[in-house]
Design a protein around this motif. Sequence first.
Motif, PDB file in Angstrom:
ATOM      1  N   HIS A  11       0.917  -1.239   0.074  1.00 14.20           N
ATOM      2  CA  HIS A  11       0.004  -0.248   0.031  1.00 14.20           C
ATOM      3  C   HIS A  11       0.964   1.501   0.060  1.00 14.20           C
ATOM      4  CE1 HIS A  11       0.535  -0.692   4.389  1.00 14.20           C
ATOM      5  NE2 HIS A  11       0.734   0.663   4.527  1.00 14.20           N
ATOM      6  N   THR A  13       0.659   5.247   1.825  1.00 19.14           N
ATOM      7  CA  THR A  13      -0.354   5.787   2.690  1.00 19.14           C
ATOM      8  C   THR A  13       0.190   7.493   2.555  1.00 19.14           C
ATOM      9  OG1 THR A  13      -0.429   4.159   4.284  1.00 19.14           O
ATOM     10  CG2 THR A  13      -0.648   6.539   5.282  1.00 19.14           C
ATOM     11  N   HIS A 220       4.180   7.085   3.553  1.00 23.16           N
ATOM     12  CA  HIS A 220       5.180   5.939   3.503  1.00 23.16           C
ATOM     13  C   HIS A 220       4.750   4.956   2.543  1.00 23.16           C
ATOM     14  CE1 HIS A 220       2.275   4.466   6.641  1.00 23.16           C
ATOM     15  NE2 HIS A 220       2.303   3.318   5.725  1.00 23.16           N
ATOM     16  N   ALA A 222       4.681   0.850   1.492  1.00 26.69           N
ATOM     17  CA  ALA A 222       4.814  -0.325   2.149  1.00 26.69           C
ATOM     18  C   ALA A 222       4.841  -1.609   0.921  1.00 26.69           C
ATOM     19  CB  ALA A 222       3.351  -0.946   2.928  1.00 26.69           C
ATOM     20  N   TYR A 258       8.855  -0.930   9.962  1.00 26.76           N
ATOM     21  CA  TYR A 258       9.156   0.333   8.969  1.00 26.76           C
ATOM     22  C   TYR A 258      10.582   0.624   9.298  1.00 26.76           C
ATOM     23  CZ  TYR A 258       4.165   0.952  10.022  1.00 26.76           C
ATOM     24  OH  TYR A 258       2.827   0.777   9.963  1.00 26.76           O
ATOM     25  N   GLU A 268       7.958   0.366   4.621  1.00 22.63           N
ATOM     26  CA  GLU A 268       7.271  -0.331   5.614  1.00 22.63           C
ATOM     27  C   GLU A 268       7.320  -1.671   4.850  1.00 22.63           C
ATOM     28  OE1 GLU A 268       3.195   0.780   6.261  1.00 22.63           O
ATOM     29  OE2 GLU A 268       2.809  -1.219   7.044  1.00 22.63           O
TER      30      GLU A 268
HETATM   31 ZN    ZN Z   1       1.493   1.486   5.991  1.00 20.34          ZN
END
Ligand code: ZN
Length: 323
Positions: A11, A13, A220, A222, A258, A268
Amino acid sequence: MSDIAPHGLHHVTAIASDPQRNVDFYTEVLGLRLVKQTVNFDAPDTYHLYYGDAEGRPSTLLTFFPWRGVPAGRPGPGTVTATAFSVPPDSLGWWQRRLAEMGVPTGRPVDRSDEEVLALRDPDGLLIELVASPGDTRSGWDGAAHVPAEHAVRGLHAVTIAADDLEPTQRMLAELLNMRVDAEEDGRTRFVMGGGEGAAVDVAATNGRPGLVAGGTVHHVALRAPDGETQMRWRRQLVEAGVHVTEVLDRKYFTSIYFREPGGALLEIATDRPGFTVDEPLLELGRSLKLPPWLEPDREQIAASLPPLRVPEVVEEAAGRGG
Ligand code: ZN
């Protein structure tokens, strides 16, 4: 070192200001499904909103921390400056017309390293790219109003990390995260993971003031770990290489570690499981506020601190279609 790379993007964010404006844009304009309404586990007086495909599969997810009144951030070295989604190869013209009709300015699609890219900004100024991607077999979300299934956004395609010194960032991606260079052109190097879709990280040479992570910027990115065991193995390897990595954190829908790449962007590694149907059925995803067990005792107080959200109606038939 393990020679396995993360399986792709899990993902992205980002930070928004007004949560309702965020929901309206990503569901009604881009046609993603709101798959989870929860709070920022580290700051439970703010929402954490997740958008993705019908089920919220890893590789389709864009999530937001909406902080009302947050000042605008600034793209620049040490930040993630673009989030690209994949759309079907013949859909860019359709999207360009749709966005224009909805008052979202875009330029014309441009060619970049063999790809056709349509750039736009969300209401907080976050740079989103739609990339015409032949051969993407992901179905996206076909329950959104006014977005025919044949044009639906399929999922994440790539992110761009801006760096003023390319070498340390590239070395981490290649040597610690086992990504391989797929293309190099015009100061932009594309790294890929695995063989799947939504698995590219571009590192772009950028000069100027360091970026500032705040409103309208990415917080961030991931990457996908197939399971907790692999996540722990990667954690050990990063620690052995001298990278400061957090403990494994329980994010309810996945577990996370992280760390920062050498330029400063926060990364992440998140597990594919258990996913978003762990605390509500597929039909109900995103319709009500979900809290992890440790915050449930404070539900009343948390709910009172959050602005009410109007979530889109979805077609029952599409809501239940996760396969
Ligand atoms: Zn995240």
